[in-house]
Design an enzyme around this catalytic site. Sequence first.
Site, PDB file in Angstrom:
ATOM      1  N   ASP A  24      22.141  45.552  50.328  1.00 46.15           N
ATOM      2  CA  ASP A  24      21.946  45.747  48.888  1.00 46.15           C
ATOM      3  C   ASP A  24      21.812  44.412  48.160  1.00 46.15           C
ATOM      4  OD1 ASP A  24      21.654  47.312  46.616  1.00 46.15           O
ATOM      5  OD2 ASP A  24      23.798  47.384  46.199  1.00 46.15           O
ATOM      6  N   GLY A  25      21.048  44.426  47.060  1.00 47.75           N
ATOM      7  CA  GLY A  25      20.933  43.238  46.215  1.00 47.75           C
ATOM      8  C   GLY A  25      19.540  42.622  46.192  1.00 47.75           C
ATOM      9  N   GLY A  27      16.815  43.713  44.666  1.00 49.13           N
ATOM     10  CA  GLY A  27      16.243  43.778  43.315  1.00 49.13           C
ATOM     11  C   GLY A  27      16.793  42.662  42.437  1.00 49.13           C
ATOM     12  N   ARG A  28      18.130  42.490  42.499  1.00 50.16           N
ATOM     13  CA  ARG A  28      18.742  41.448  41.660  1.00 50.16           C
ATOM     14  C   ARG A  28      18.319  40.057  42.120  1.00 50.16           C
ATOM     15  NH1 ARG A  28      24.484  43.675  42.507  1.00 50.16           N
ATOM     16  NH2 ARG A  28      23.306  45.037  43.910  1.00 50.16           N
ATOM     17  N   TRP A  29      18.151  39.874  43.422  1.00 48.26           N
ATOM     18  CA  TRP A  29      17.680  38.577  43.949  1.00 48.26           C
ATOM     19  C   TRP A  29      16.325  38.248  43.325  1.00 48.26           C
ATOM     20  CZ3 TRP A  29      13.479  36.589  46.405  1.00 48.26           C
ATOM     21  CH2 TRP A  29      13.633  35.356  47.044  1.00 48.26           C
ATOM     22  N   ARG A  37      10.551  43.377  41.887  1.00 44.76           N
ATOM     23  CA  ARG A  37      11.588  43.829  42.821  1.00 44.76           C
ATOM     24  C   ARG A  37      11.086  43.854  44.266  1.00 44.76           C
ATOM     25  NH1 ARG A  37      16.034  46.420  40.872  1.00 44.76           N
ATOM     26  NH2 ARG A  37      16.132  47.589  42.826  1.00 44.76           N
ATOM     27  N   SER A  70      18.280  58.675  50.893  1.00 41.81           N
ATOM     28  CA  SER A  70      17.763  59.951  50.383  1.00 41.81           C
ATOM     29  C   SER A  70      17.570  59.884  48.866  1.00 41.81           C
ATOM     30  CB  SER A  70      18.759  61.085  50.646  1.00 41.81           C
ATOM     31  OG  SER A  70      19.265  61.058  51.940  1.00 41.81           O
ATOM     32  N   ASN A  72      16.875  57.062  47.126  1.00 40.86           N
ATOM     33  CA  ASN A  72      15.966  56.002  46.669  1.00 40.86           C
ATOM     34  C   ASN A  72      14.600  56.528  46.222  1.00 40.86           C
ATOM     35  OD1 ASN A  72      17.351  53.530  48.959  1.00 40.86           O
ATOM     36  ND2 ASN A  72      17.754  53.776  46.777  1.00 40.86           N
ATOM     37  N   ARG A  75      13.562  56.087  42.501  1.00 37.72           N
ATOM     38  CA  ARG A  75      13.112  54.801  41.935  1.00 37.72           C
ATOM     39  C   ARG A  75      11.672  54.895  41.440  1.00 37.72           C
ATOM     40  NH1 ARG A  75      16.049  49.815  44.935  1.00 37.72           N
ATOM     41  NH2 ARG A  75      18.111  50.753  44.916  1.00 37.72           N
ATOM     42  N   ILE A 192      29.921  53.496  49.135  1.00 36.87           N
ATOM     43  CA  ILE A 192      29.225  53.861  50.379  1.00 36.87           C
ATOM     44  C   ILE A 192      27.796  54.316  50.081  1.00 36.87           C
ATOM     45  CG2 ILE A 192      29.312  55.394  52.413  1.00 36.87           C
ATOM     46  CD1 ILE A 192      31.694  53.576  52.464  1.00 36.87           C
TER      47      ILE A 192
HETATM   48  C1  IPE Z   1      22.052  51.758  48.930  1.00 36.21           C
HETATM   49  O1  IPE Z   1      21.712  50.905  47.886  1.00 36.21           O
HETATM   50  C2  IPE Z   1      20.825  52.113  49.725  1.00 36.21           C
HETATM   51  C3  IPE Z   1      20.223  51.032  50.499  1.00 36.21           C
HETATM   52  C4  IPE Z   1      20.663  49.819  50.618  1.00 36.21           C
HETATM   53  C5  IPE Z   1      19.022  51.402  51.211  1.00 36.21           C
HETATM   54  P1  IPE Z   1      21.411  51.438  46.415  1.00 36.21           P
HETATM   55  O2  IPE Z   1      21.110  50.251  45.593  1.00 36.21           O
HETATM   56  O3  IPE Z   1      20.390  52.507  46.470  1.00 36.21           O
HETATM   57  O4  IPE Z   1      22.818  52.085  45.994  1.00 36.21           O
HETATM   58  P2  IPE Z   1      23.367  52.461  44.557  1.00 36.21           P
HETATM   59  O5  IPE Z   1      22.308  53.272  43.879  1.00 36.21           O
HETATM   60  O6  IPE Z   1      23.624  51.187  43.826  1.00 36.21           O
HETATM   61  O7  IPE Z   1      24.638  53.198  44.812  1.00 36.21           O
HETATM   62  C1  IPE Z   2      18.648  47.380  48.373  1.00 36.19           C
HETATM   63  O1  IPE Z   2      18.409  46.535  47.317  1.00 36.19           O
HETATM   64  C2  IPE Z   2      17.381  47.857  49.027  1.00 36.19           C
HETATM   65  C3  IPE Z   2      17.075  49.280  48.777  1.00 36.19           C
HETATM   66  C4  IPE Z   2      17.831  50.120  48.153  1.00 36.19           C
HETATM   67  C5  IPE Z   2      15.815  49.754  49.275  1.00 36.19           C
HETATM   68  P1  IPE Z   2      18.260  47.068  45.835  1.00 36.19           P
HETATM   69  O2  IPE Z   2      16.817  47.284  45.560  1.00 36.19           O
HETATM   70  O3  IPE Z   2      19.139  48.238  45.609  1.00 36.19           O
HETATM   71  O4  IPE Z   2      18.772  45.828  45.024  1.00 36.19           O
HETATM   72  P2  IPE Z   2      19.612  45.851  43.693  1.00 36.19           P
HETATM   73  O5  IPE Z   2      20.882  46.605  43.979  1.00 36.19           O
HETATM   74  O6  IPE Z   2      18.786  46.523  42.658  1.00 36.19           O
HETATM   75  O7  IPE Z   2      19.874  44.418  43.404  1.00 36.19           O
HETATM   76 MG    MG Z   3      21.061  48.403  44.937  1.00 35.94          MG
END
Ligand code: IPE
Ligand code: IPE
Ligand code: MG
Length: 251
Positions: A24-25, A27-29, A37, A70, A72, A75, A192
Amino acid sequence: MSDPFLPEHPAPAGLPRHVAIVMDGNGRWAQKRWLPRVAGHKQGADALRRIVRACARSGVTALTVFAFSSENWKRPVEEVAGLMELLLMALSREGPTLKQNGVRLYFPGDRSGLSAKVVKGIEAAEADTAHNRRMALNVCFNYGGRWDIVQAARTLAQRGEDITEESLARHTALAHVGDPDLMIRTGGECRISNFLLWQSAYTELYFTECLWPDFDEAELERALADYAGRERRFGQVSEQRGAPAVAQRHA
Ligand code: IPE
Ligand code: IPE
Ligand code: MG
């Protein structure tokens, strides 16, 4: 269930044989750099390449990563399309190297929701690496922990099999590697997010603020060292289990 992957013998004390990661992270990166993103997801794919290599070198025999949940699908359409494209690109770019390096690929998740092109890509990658034995890499794609429990229960019901913890576990999407010993979540959230609900009953959890594209070998070492210091009691008391993992590792 596909054929079991992990060796029967236990991992060396203090080393997880099965590591799961919520990557995770991304998008913020990207947002911190004024980039779209999808640029963060691309960088995330590079981080995954490094971590697969580092895990294999450390003696980890199964690595399970959360690549697309499931949920995602909720988005923006461009981001979902970018993630599908990135999977196909990563498969064609990394597939041959993974194959050469003994990595066996699996894609646990609900394929009925994926395009024919993506299904074809993941099926080909699984078939192409099916003989490999060094490390299993499970790329969870269109995966949800609730989906996994439901599909396992449905299989048992359809076959008229008795429902027990063992029979249900046998039909979950990660049955070939068993439960993860360590679950890492990058990006600072302490949840989780519908990842391995059934399988993480006794998994050691490790949360780090580090954004996934920045997660490198040193960060992995930190997580492994933290794990080595944990005492896994599985409901028992310390005295029943002997010395903690850290003492065993350095004995
Ligand atoms: C969890 O991350 C799913 C993956 C890393 C693929 P999300 O960014 O989707 O989780 P939430 O929405 O913050 O809980
Ligand atoms: C996790 O990174 C990758 C996926 C969920 C596909 P995010 O896209 O959730 O990144 P943040 O949480 O927005 O930074
Ligand atoms: Mg995320």
